[in-house]
Design a protein around this motif. Sequence first.
Motif, short mmCIF file in Angstrom:
data_model
loop_
_atom_site.label_atom_id
_atom_site.label_comp_id
_atom_site.label_asym_id
_atom_site.label_seq_id
_atom_site.Cartn_x
_atom_site.Cartn_y
_atom_site.Cartn_z
N ILE A 27 -17.82 -58.62 -33.58
CA ILE A 27 -18.08 -58.00 -34.88
C ILE A 27 -19.43 -58.45 -35.44
O ILE A 27 -20.17 -57.67 -36.04
CB ILE A 27 -16.93 -58.26 -35.87
N GLU A 28 -19.79 -59.71 -35.21
CA GLU A 28 -21.09 -60.23 -35.66
C GLU A 28 -22.22 -59.60 -34.86
O GLU A 28 -23.24 -59.20 -35.42
CB GLU A 28 -21.14 -61.75 -35.52
N TYR A 29 -22.03 -59.51 -33.55
CA TYR A 29 -23.05 -58.89 -32.70
C TYR A 29 -23.29 -57.44 -33.13
O TYR A 29 -24.43 -57.01 -33.26
CB TYR A 29 -22.61 -58.95 -31.22
N ASN A 30 -22.21 -56.71 -33.34
CA ASN A 30 -22.34 -55.30 -33.74
C ASN A 30 -23.04 -55.16 -35.10
O ASN A 30 -23.86 -54.26 -35.30
CB ASN A 30 -20.98 -54.62 -33.78
N PHE A 31 -22.72 -56.06 -36.02
CA PHE A 31 -23.38 -56.05 -37.32
C PHE A 31 -24.87 -56.32 -37.15
O PHE A 31 -25.72 -55.62 -37.70
CB PHE A 31 -22.74 -57.08 -38.24
N LEU A 32 -25.20 -57.34 -36.37
CA LEU A 32 -26.61 -57.69 -36.13
C LEU A 32 -27.36 -56.53 -35.47
O LEU A 32 -28.50 -56.22 -35.84
CB LEU A 32 -26.71 -58.94 -35.27
N PHE A 33 -26.71 -55.89 -34.50
CA PHE A 33 -27.36 -54.77 -33.82
C PHE A 33 -27.56 -53.59 -34.78
O PHE A 33 -28.56 -52.89 -34.71
CB PHE A 33 -26.59 -54.35 -32.57
N SER A 34 -26.62 -53.39 -35.69
CA SER A 34 -26.80 -52.30 -36.66
C SER A 34 -27.99 -52.60 -37.59
O SER A 34 -28.73 -51.69 -37.95
CB SER A 34 -25.52 -52.06 -37.48
N ILE A 35 -28.18 -53.86 -37.93
CA ILE A 35 -29.36 -54.24 -38.73
C ILE A 35 -30.62 -54.00 -37.91
O ILE A 35 -31.63 -53.48 -38.43
CB ILE A 35 -29.27 -55.71 -39.19
N PHE A 46 -34.14 -56.84 -29.52
CA PHE A 46 -33.00 -57.49 -30.17
C PHE A 46 -32.39 -58.53 -29.24
O PHE A 46 -32.18 -59.69 -29.62
CB PHE A 46 -31.98 -56.42 -30.58
N GLU A 47 -32.10 -58.14 -28.01
CA GLU A 47 -31.50 -59.05 -27.03
C GLU A 47 -32.42 -60.24 -26.74
O GLU A 47 -31.96 -61.37 -26.58
CB GLU A 47 -31.20 -58.30 -25.72
N TYR A 48 -33.71 -59.99 -26.69
CA TYR A 48 -34.70 -61.02 -26.41
C TYR A 48 -34.63 -62.15 -27.46
O TYR A 48 -34.80 -63.32 -27.14
CB TYR A 48 -36.09 -60.39 -26.38
N LEU A 49 -34.37 -61.78 -28.70
CA LEU A 49 -34.34 -62.76 -29.80
C LEU A 49 -33.23 -63.80 -29.65
O LEU A 49 -33.35 -64.90 -30.19
CB LEU A 49 -34.19 -62.04 -31.14
N PHE A 50 -32.19 -63.49 -28.90
CA PHE A 50 -31.10 -64.44 -28.72
C PHE A 50 -31.55 -65.68 -27.95
O PHE A 50 -31.10 -66.78 -28.21
CB PHE A 50 -29.91 -63.78 -28.01
N GLU A 51 -32.43 -65.49 -27.01
CA GLU A 51 -32.93 -66.60 -26.20
C GLU A 51 -34.30 -67.09 -26.63
O GLU A 51 -34.71 -68.19 -26.28
CB GLU A 51 -32.97 -66.20 -24.71
#
Length: 133
Positions: A27-35, A46-51
């Motif tokens: 749910i947090e991942y989906n919220f972050l991706f919607s932002i 977006f994915e790059y920012l995780f690492e």
Amino acid sequence: MINRAEKLSLLSEMIAFAQSDENIRTIEYNFLFSIAKQLDISKEDFEYLFEHPVTYVHLKSHSERIVQFHRLVLLMNLDHKVSPKQLVKIHNFGLRMGLSHESINRVLDLMDSFPNKVVPPDFLIDIFKVQYN
């Protein structure tokens, strides 16, 4: 309007906040991706920012900082479990953004009185307006 560096900084900050309690829930991942989509950031970026978190960029606009704080409050309350560690972290994020200590505390105190702990944007704006004037 905020630029790309500011957008990436906002997302990176939100990702770091979500990661503070070990793992990011779906749910947090989906919220972050919607932002990310709202900010017109690609899935790859977006994915790059995780690492690879980006350096914090201070938002010039007070209203953009309030919006970002609201996003963090929403993110914190997605799983309906707010830890003391999260409260300290969100408070520190708010202070780093240059928001008033009193306003931050007021929002965090009031959120329990709203359904799902979601402080409506108009309440949030009014709280920060009082301190800003």
